[in-house]
Design a protein around this motif. Structure first.
Motif, mmCIF file in Angstrom:
data_model
loop_
_atom_site.group_PDB
_atom_site.id
_atom_site.type_symbol
_atom_site.label_atom_id
_atom_site.label_comp_id
_atom_site.label_asym_id
_atom_site.label_seq_id
_atom_site.Cartn_x
_atom_site.Cartn_y
_atom_site.Cartn_z
ATOM 1 N N LEU A 1 43.987 37.474 31.597
ATOM 2 C CA LEU A 1 45.429 37.270 31.670
ATOM 3 C C LEU A 1 46.020 36.751 30.374
ATOM 4 C CD1 LEU A 1 45.632 35.760 35.271
ATOM 5 C CD2 LEU A 1 46.234 38.079 34.552
ATOM 6 N N LEU A 2 45.193 36.192 29.521
ATOM 7 C CA LEU A 2 45.688 35.714 28.231
ATOM 8 C C LEU A 2 45.683 36.826 27.183
ATOM 9 C CD1 LEU A 2 44.005 32.200 28.087
ATOM 10 C CD2 LEU A 2 46.289 32.823 28.902
ATOM 11 N N ASP A 3 45.079 37.949 27.517
ATOM 12 C CA ASP A 3 45.068 39.111 26.625
ATOM 13 C C ASP A 3 46.145 40.108 27.034
ATOM 14 O OD1 ASP A 3 44.164 41.086 24.709
ATOM 15 O OD2 ASP A 3 43.185 42.094 26.398
ATOM 16 N N ARG A 4 46.201 40.432 28.326
ATOM 17 C CA ARG A 4 47.214 41.330 28.862
ATOM 18 C C ARG A 4 47.344 41.077 30.363
ATOM 19 N NH1 ARG A 4 43.783 46.725 27.524
ATOM 20 N NH2 ARG A 4 43.399 45.431 25.676
ATOM 21 N N SER A 5 48.550 41.245 30.869
ATOM 22 C CA SER A 5 48.775 40.972 32.285
ATOM 23 C C SER A 5 49.284 42.190 33.036
ATOM 24 C CB SER A 5 49.773 39.817 32.453
ATOM 25 O OG SER A 5 51.011 40.131 31.836
ATOM 26 N N HIS A 6 49.387 43.345 32.359
ATOM 27 C CA HIS A 6 49.895 44.549 33.021
ATOM 28 C C HIS A 6 48.773 45.493 33.450
ATOM 29 C CE1 HIS A 6 49.374 45.715 28.808
ATOM 30 N NE2 HIS A 6 49.272 46.964 29.217
ATOM 31 N N GLU A 7 47.552 45.220 33.004
ATOM 32 C CA GLU A 7 46.432 46.081 33.349
ATOM 33 C C GLU A 7 45.131 45.330 33.094
ATOM 34 O OE1 GLU A 7 46.285 49.476 30.819
ATOM 35 O OE2 GLU A 7 46.091 48.293 28.978
ATOM 36 N N PRO A 8 44.016 45.784 33.699
ATOM 37 C CA PRO A 8 42.731 45.127 33.415
ATOM 38 C C PRO A 8 42.332 45.319 31.959
ATOM 39 C CG PRO A 8 42.597 46.506 35.397
ATOM 40 C CD PRO A 8 43.891 46.838 34.728
ATOM 41 N N SER A 9 41.675 44.313 31.406
ATOM 42 C CA SER A 9 41.174 44.435 30.039
ATOM 43 C C SER A 9 39.935 45.310 29.972
ATOM 44 C CB SER A 9 40.852 43.044 29.475
ATOM 45 O OG SER A 9 42.005 42.245 29.415
ATOM 46 N N LEU A 10 39.209 45.412 31.100
ATOM 47 C CA LEU A 10 37.965 46.177 31.123
ATOM 48 C C LEU A 10 37.717 46.696 32.526
ATOM 49 C CD1 LEU A 10 35.412 46.970 29.440
ATOM 50 C CD2 LEU A 10 34.373 44.820 30.222
ATOM 51 N N ARG A 11 37.251 47.944 32.608
ATOM 52 C CA ARG A 11 36.842 48.548 33.876
ATOM 53 C C ARG A 11 35.395 49.003 33.748
ATOM 54 N NH1 ARG A 11 42.196 50.427 33.259
ATOM 55 N NH2 ARG A 11 43.544 50.039 35.076
ATOM 56 N N ILE A 12 34.574 48.650 34.739
ATOM 57 C CA ILE A 12 33.159 49.007 34.706
ATOM 58 C C ILE A 12 32.790 49.680 36.024
ATOM 59 C CG2 ILE A 12 30.790 48.175 34.439
ATOM 60 C CD1 ILE A 12 31.893 45.721 33.033
ATOM 61 N N ASN A 13 32.238 50.879 35.950
ATOM 62 C CA ASN A 13 31.739 51.552 37.142
ATOM 63 C C ASN A 13 30.348 51.011 37.458
ATOM 64 O OD1 ASN A 13 34.013 53.253 37.394
ATOM 65 N ND2 ASN A 13 33.177 54.649 35.856
ATOM 66 N N THR A 14 30.188 50.393 38.634
ATOM 67 C CA THR A 14 28.931 49.719 38.947
ATOM 68 C C THR A 14 28.173 50.337 40.103
ATOM 69 O OG1 THR A 14 30.003 48.183 40.475
ATOM 70 C CG2 THR A 14 29.908 47.546 38.155
ATOM 71 N N ALA A 15 28.857 50.964 41.042
ATOM 72 C CA ALA A 15 28.194 51.461 42.244
ATOM 73 C C ALA A 15 28.866 52.741 42.712
ATOM 74 C CB ALA A 15 28.234 50.406 43.351
#
Length: 280
Positions: A103-117
């Motif tokens: 939230l301190l980097d950006r609040s309009h979208e996730p900073s990172l998305r990871i496909n895990t399963a």
């Protein structure tokens, strides 16, 4: 199941025999809440997760969220605050991916998305305190489970029985991924690592060793996160204060438009009547 959030006080006031412990009831989400957690660094900040969004609240009796995330493409199924970074949130989705919000980097979208399963994630968990008997083998580091790298985070994946056998125990009965996730996350911390344990709907357990950027706090991050919440609270209060003014302006605009339409209609009728009289 309706996504309702209740706040209350279970301390009975003096002199009241049957007090109303429930202070307020409201529905901040569409459908059930899948997570409700207090920030480990800001005790008055509450995280609620449901449908395709998450909300941050300030104060237990607040009926208006201070921050509401944009809707995600997939429904959220679990969430966790970072144990070391006050401004970091981890949210899991029904599609099997992790959304990491800084939230301190950006609040309009996730900073990172990871496909895990390949199936829905049912729970995610960090450790609270390292057990004295924890070893690397308990988290699969020496068990022969393959270790890979996904978007900069080291990932360890295996079934719950594989992880249990690595410590010399007997294969357990089939367990829910959430219980295994919590136990494995706690064990991992004993090895001096920050590991996120992820359990999915098929009973698979995934362990992620977080890189330094996701576990090392920024300078004064707690203060910065508190300032972020204060700004958002001020923004929400300003919008609420302007709402009556905007409503009045909108009503005035609608009334003026209606008056103009009535005047135009009256002039048209007058013109038509005058033309008819001239034609006679």
């Amino acid at each position: 199941m309706d996504g309702e959030l209740l706040t209350g006080n279970f301390i009975r006031p003096a002199g009241e025999e049957n007090p109303d412990y429930t202070k307020c009831v409201f529905a901040p989400h569409v459908g059930p809440l899948v997570a409700l957690q207090v920030s480990p660094y800001l005790p008055d900040v509450l995280l609620s997760v449901g449908d395709w969004s998450f909300k941050l609240w300030q104060g237990v009796e607040s009926k208006t969220p201070v921050f509401t995330s944009p809707y995600a493409d997939e429904a959220y199924t679990a969430a966790a605050w970072s144990p070391s970074r006050p401004g970091l949130l981890f949210l899991a989705t029904a599609a099997g991916s992790l959304h990491i919000w800084d939230l301190l980097d950006r609040s309009h979208e996730p900073s990172l998305r990871i496909n895990t399963a390949s199936s829905a994630i049912t729970s995610i968990s960090f450790s609270n305190s390292p057990p004295k008997h924890a070893t690397h083998s308990l988290v699969g580091m020496d068990s022969g489970i393959p270790v890979g790298h996904v978007d900069g985070a080291a990932a360890v994946s295996g079934s719950s029985s594989s992880v249990a056998n690595s410590s010399g125990g007997a294969p357990p009965q089939q367990q829910h991924g959430g219980r295994d996730a919590a136990a494995a996350g706690t064990a991992a911390a004993g090895a001096g690592l920050q590991v996120l344990a992820v359990g999915d709907a098929t009973g698979m357990l995934h362990l992620f060793e977080l890189p330094r950027t996701l576990r090392r706090p920024l300078p004064n991050e707690r203060r910065l996160m508190a300032a972020f919440m204060s700004r958002e609270a001020a923004r929400v209060a300003d919008v609420a204060a302007r709402q009556p003014i905007r409503a009045a302006a909108l009503k005035q605009q609608t009334d003026n438009k209606k008056t103009g339409e009535d005047t135009s209609s009256s002039q048209d009728q007058h013109t038509a009547a005058a033309g008819s009289a001239d034609g006679s």
